[in-house]
Design a protein around this motif. Structure first.
Motif, PDB file in Angstrom:
ATOM      1  N   THR A  33     -77.762  22.168  31.075  1.00 52.96           N
ATOM      2  CA  THR A  33     -78.905  21.428  31.372  1.00 52.96           C
ATOM      3  C   THR A  33     -79.694  20.300  29.919  1.00 52.96           C
ATOM      4  OG1 THR A  33     -80.548  22.726  32.477  1.00 52.96           O
ATOM      5  CG2 THR A  33     -77.876  21.667  33.622  1.00 52.96           C
ATOM      6  N   ASN A 120     -70.736  25.945  36.811  1.00 54.39           N
ATOM      7  CA  ASN A 120     -70.671  24.535  36.140  1.00 54.39           C
ATOM      8  C   ASN A 120     -71.563  23.300  36.303  1.00 54.39           C
ATOM      9  OD1 ASN A 120     -67.969  26.178  37.370  1.00 54.39           O
ATOM     10  ND2 ASN A 120     -68.663  25.289  39.277  1.00 54.39           N
ATOM     11  N   ILE A 121     -71.373  22.903  35.249  1.00 55.53           N
ATOM     12  CA  ILE A 121     -72.111  21.539  34.988  1.00 55.53           C
ATOM     13  C   ILE A 121     -71.569  19.884  34.108  1.00 55.53           C
ATOM     14  CG2 ILE A 121     -74.334  20.393  33.163  1.00 55.53           C
ATOM     15  CD1 ILE A 121     -74.431  23.918  32.990  1.00 55.53           C
ATOM     16  N   ASP A 122     -71.587  19.519  35.264  1.00 57.25           N
ATOM     17  CA  ASP A 122     -71.363  18.050  35.630  1.00 57.25           C
ATOM     18  C   ASP A 122     -72.189  17.014  35.256  1.00 57.25           C
ATOM     19  OD1 ASP A 122     -69.503  16.187  35.418  1.00 57.25           O
ATOM     20  OD2 ASP A 122     -68.694  16.277  37.488  1.00 57.25           O
ATOM     21  N   GLY A 123     -71.732  16.525  34.231  1.00 57.27           N
ATOM     22  CA  GLY A 123     -73.077  15.129  34.302  1.00 57.27           C
ATOM     23  C   GLY A 123     -74.708  15.362  34.505  1.00 57.27           C
ATOM     24  N   GLY A 124     -74.828  16.829  34.191  1.00 59.42           N
ATOM     25  CA  GLY A 124     -76.088  17.761  34.534  1.00 59.42           C
ATOM     26  C   GLY A 124     -76.297  17.758  35.728  1.00 59.42           C
ATOM     27  N   LYS A 125     -75.138  17.729  36.019  1.00 56.89           N
ATOM     28  CA  LYS A 125     -75.427  18.621  38.010  1.00 56.89           C
ATOM     29  C   LYS A 125     -74.578  19.724  37.942  1.00 56.89           C
ATOM     30  CE  LYS A 125     -74.305  16.463  42.556  1.00 56.89           C
ATOM     31  NZ  LYS A 125     -75.376  16.390  43.191  1.00 56.89           N
TER      32      LYS A 125
END
Ligand SMILES: Cc1cc2nc3c(=O)[nH]c(=O)nc-3n(C[C@H](O)[C@H](O)[C@H](O)COP(=O)(O)OP(=O)(O)OC[C@H]3O[C@@H](n4cnc5c(N)ncnc54)[C@H](O)[C@@H]3O)c2cc1C
Ligand SMILES: Nc1ncnc2c1ncn2[C@@H]1O[C@H](COP(=O)(O)O)[C@@H](O)[C@H]1O
Lengths: 320, 283
Positions: A33, A120-125
């Protein structure tokens, strides 16, 4: 951008390895992040442990020296106050982390993702995946509160390696909590062993009810454990019967292990036991009954009376 | 002494390997599995019953156990509460809620409202629910109440009619002993089923309970008859005036991948060592 605080776990004045697993998760969150992470060393020996923990690449290491034995209420307010400056708090899902972090979370109005197996990091989420139903379902969740509290499953996060350098350390104030006056620490018996810890051993040898006595554990299981340089584990039935201490219990209510090699001797493989070991790389079962449920997860199965074959196995291992 | 015991209904944990996930992955389906009392709550109920009885006089009740379950108001939840009443608890409370609307935060908020109404001396909970395996609700409740939390109690000795308790609790590194001044929240460990796990100052100290292995006590026939007449209070979350905002949002469920590979049956110890050394290369 998430700023993360790792809550260290100290045992007899030293950081437990559980702390380094939490550091690994914190690094994943921070890196994914674009944030950073700090560590909070709290408890008896926090100062010395902070120096040790300053070699793991944290922005800084906070320290809060608290004398006497651990009590949740004696620590939670201090951790929560420190946590106000962070987005996410992380600890290992050991007995300590599971005891302390939910109280801290409630003080911060935060949701808790307990015992996670991955970040899990998906587009900063951010989301977290965690085993549920004794490991029969894995669920992915998001925490919707401003602050997030996470405990991590030790077997799923390798211990962080020291990265050199020295993060600055900083004393923080101890906060009081009226609830702490309600609990008096009378003592702790720490079970010590020369063997590797169950949760970070490469090889685990576990015995079950079939061993029938503490003596048989000592005479049959222990020599094999030592010949392999392994950690010793047990089923609930064996712990309950007093053959070995409860700390050795593997399973839903005991420890979760994922060694390279797990050998289950005289263990039927109840769903609650599988919950604690089915992530092991290679699984061996030694059991009289070839239909025992442990067969569902066993890579190798020796159908035999353990009293006959385990001594022979120990001899064969020693000859390697 | 008055004890509140929370009991959750869960899909039969012994058959959790038969659970399925809906096609879109947003829910777990337990179709075909029976609803059971969370086994961890069954253990804590056993502890609560031992704390509130004279076991030497046919388990004569000397305190009160109130059960609370949060879940759908249907025959299954009611049956599970009745089961606890048949074991000896005096009353039940059913707070109606959709399972999907609950998480540890909401559960602890609801339980706090019940505690405010009931003023128990202790709340005894399972250390985890066998479905979510979270181990969070008890500690969150304690913090909401400003009470101490004692997780994983394996031995409880009470003094002053339960106002103070000496508790041994299981850690993953050993056993800690604490003295607690109630009211408090306790969760229980496996070892709470042991014959000498509870000393309540009423049951003679040398009394040994029968060794229980799987769960708490069975209900007697008389208990089952009596339970039919015991009250179950039914209410909604709205009745309790609780803010039921969740803090966790599950977005996906999956079944873990099946283990790859077959089981190889080996001949003897030498064959096993050979395979582990030369094929699997793990020793
Ligand atoms: C809520 C809950 C939580 C639980 N948590 C856990 C947990 O964390 N960990 C856990 O382990 N269990 C747990 N259990 C208990 C679990 O359900 C089983 O009862 C337990 O694992 C059984 O232990 P066992 O395999 O040693 O004994 P058994 O099931 O009795 O199996 C003994 C096995 O030994 C074999 N055997 C007998 N004699 C010989 C011999 N001479 N040589 C070779 N093989 C032999 C038999 O064929 C049998 O397969 C839990 C249960 C509940 C309800
Ligand atoms: N829906 C519910 N109804 C009653 N008790 C619950 C419920 N959910 C959780 N609990 C209690 O909280 C304990 C811990 O649950 P958890 O934190 O979800 O693992 C359980 O053992 C129960 O005693």
């Amino acid at each position: 951008m998430a700023n993360v605080l790792v809550v260290a776990e100290l045992l007899e004045g030293k950081a437990r390895k559980t702390t380094l697993c939490a550091v690994t998760a914190a690094k994943q969150i921070a890196e994914g992040t674009g944030g950073s992470f700090d560590i909070l060393s709290i408890g008896e020996g926090a100062g010395a442990s902070a120096d040790e923990l300053s070699g793991y690449g944290a922005g800084k290491v906070l320290k809060a020296e608290i004398a006497g034995g651990y009590i949740c209420e004696k620590y939670a307010a201090t951790v929560a106050e420190a946590g106000k400056g962070y987005d996410i708090l992380v600890a290992c899902a050991s007995a300590y982390g599971k005891d302390l972090l939910p109280r801290v979370a409630e003080k911060l109005n935060a949701g808790v993702a307990s015992d996670i197996s991955s970040v899990n990091i998906d587009g900063g989420k951010l989301s977290y995946t965690r085993p549920m139903y004794a490991g029969n379902v894995s669920g992915t969740l998001e925490i919707t509160t401003d602050k997030q509290v996470v405990t991590v499953r030790q077997s799923e996060f390798d211990a962080a390696e020291a990265s050199g350098g020295a993060s600055p350390t900083e004393d923080i104030a101890i906060q009081s909590d009226p609830a702490a006056d309600k609990v008096e620490f009378l003592g702790v018996e720490v079970v010590k062993s020369e063997r590797p810890e169950l949760t970070d051993a490469d090889v685990v040898v576990s015995g079950g009810r079939a061993l029938k006595s503490a003596e048989n554990f000592a005479n049959i299981i222990e020599p094999l454990v030592d010949a392999l340089g392994a950690a010793m584990g047990a089923s609930r039935a064996a712990c309950d019967a007093g053959y070995v201490p409860a700390e050795l219990q593997v399973g839903q209510t005991g420890k979760v292990v994922a060694p390279k090699l797990y050998i289950a001797i005289g263990i039927s493989g109840a769903i609650q036991h599988l919950a604690g070991m089915k992530g092991s790389k290679t699984i061996v079962a030694i059991n009289k009954d070839k239909e025992a449920p442990i067969a569902q997860v066993a890579d190798y199965f020796l159908v035999a009376d353990l009293f006959d074959v385990v001594p022979a196995l120990t001899d064969a291992v020693k000859k390697l | 002494m008055k004890i509140l015991v929370s009991i959750k209904r869960v899909a039969d944990p012994d058959n959790a390997s038969k659970l399925k996930v809906s096609a879109d992955g947003t829910s777990v389906t337990s179709e075909g599995l029976e609803w059971k009392m969370n086994p961890f709550d069954d253990w804590s109920l056993e502890a609560a019953l031992r704390l509130t009885e004279n076991a030497a006089e046919r388990n004569a009740r000397v305190g009160e156990v109130v059960l609370v379950s949060i879940g759908p108001n249907d025959e299954h939840t009611q049956r599970i509460i009745r089961e606890g009443l048949a074991k000896g608890a005096e009353r039940g409370i059913l707070v109606e809620a959709d399972e999907g609307s609950l998480d540890a935060g909401v559960v602890s908020a609801i339980l706090k409202a019940i505690v405010d109404k009931e003023s128990p001396d202790l709340v005894v909970m399972g250390k985890q629910a066998a479905d979510g395996d979270s181990n969070v609700a008890g500690t969150k409740l304690a913090e909401r109440l400003g009470w101490p939390i004692i997780n994983s109690a394996m031995k409880i000795v009470t003094a002053d009619d339960g106002k103070t308790l000496d508790v041994k609790r299981e850690l993953d590194t050993g056993v800690a002993t604490v003295k607690v001044t109630g009211p408090a929240v306790l969760t229980t460990s496996d070892r709470i089923l042991h014959p000498e796990s509870v000393k309540n100052g009423v049951t003679p100290d040398d009394h040994q309970y029968a060794k229980l292995e799987v769960g708490g006590r069975y209900a007697s026939l008389k208990g089952i008859m009596q339970a039919k007449k015991k009250p179950i209070d039914q209410m909604s979350i709205g009745d309790l005036g609780v803010d039921a905002t969740k803090s966790l949002n599950y977005t996906k469920f999956e079944l873990p991948p099946a283990r790859s590979g077959e089981t190889t049956f080996v001949e003897d110890a030498a064959d096993l060592v050979d395979k582990l050394h030369n094929t699997a290369k793990v020793i």
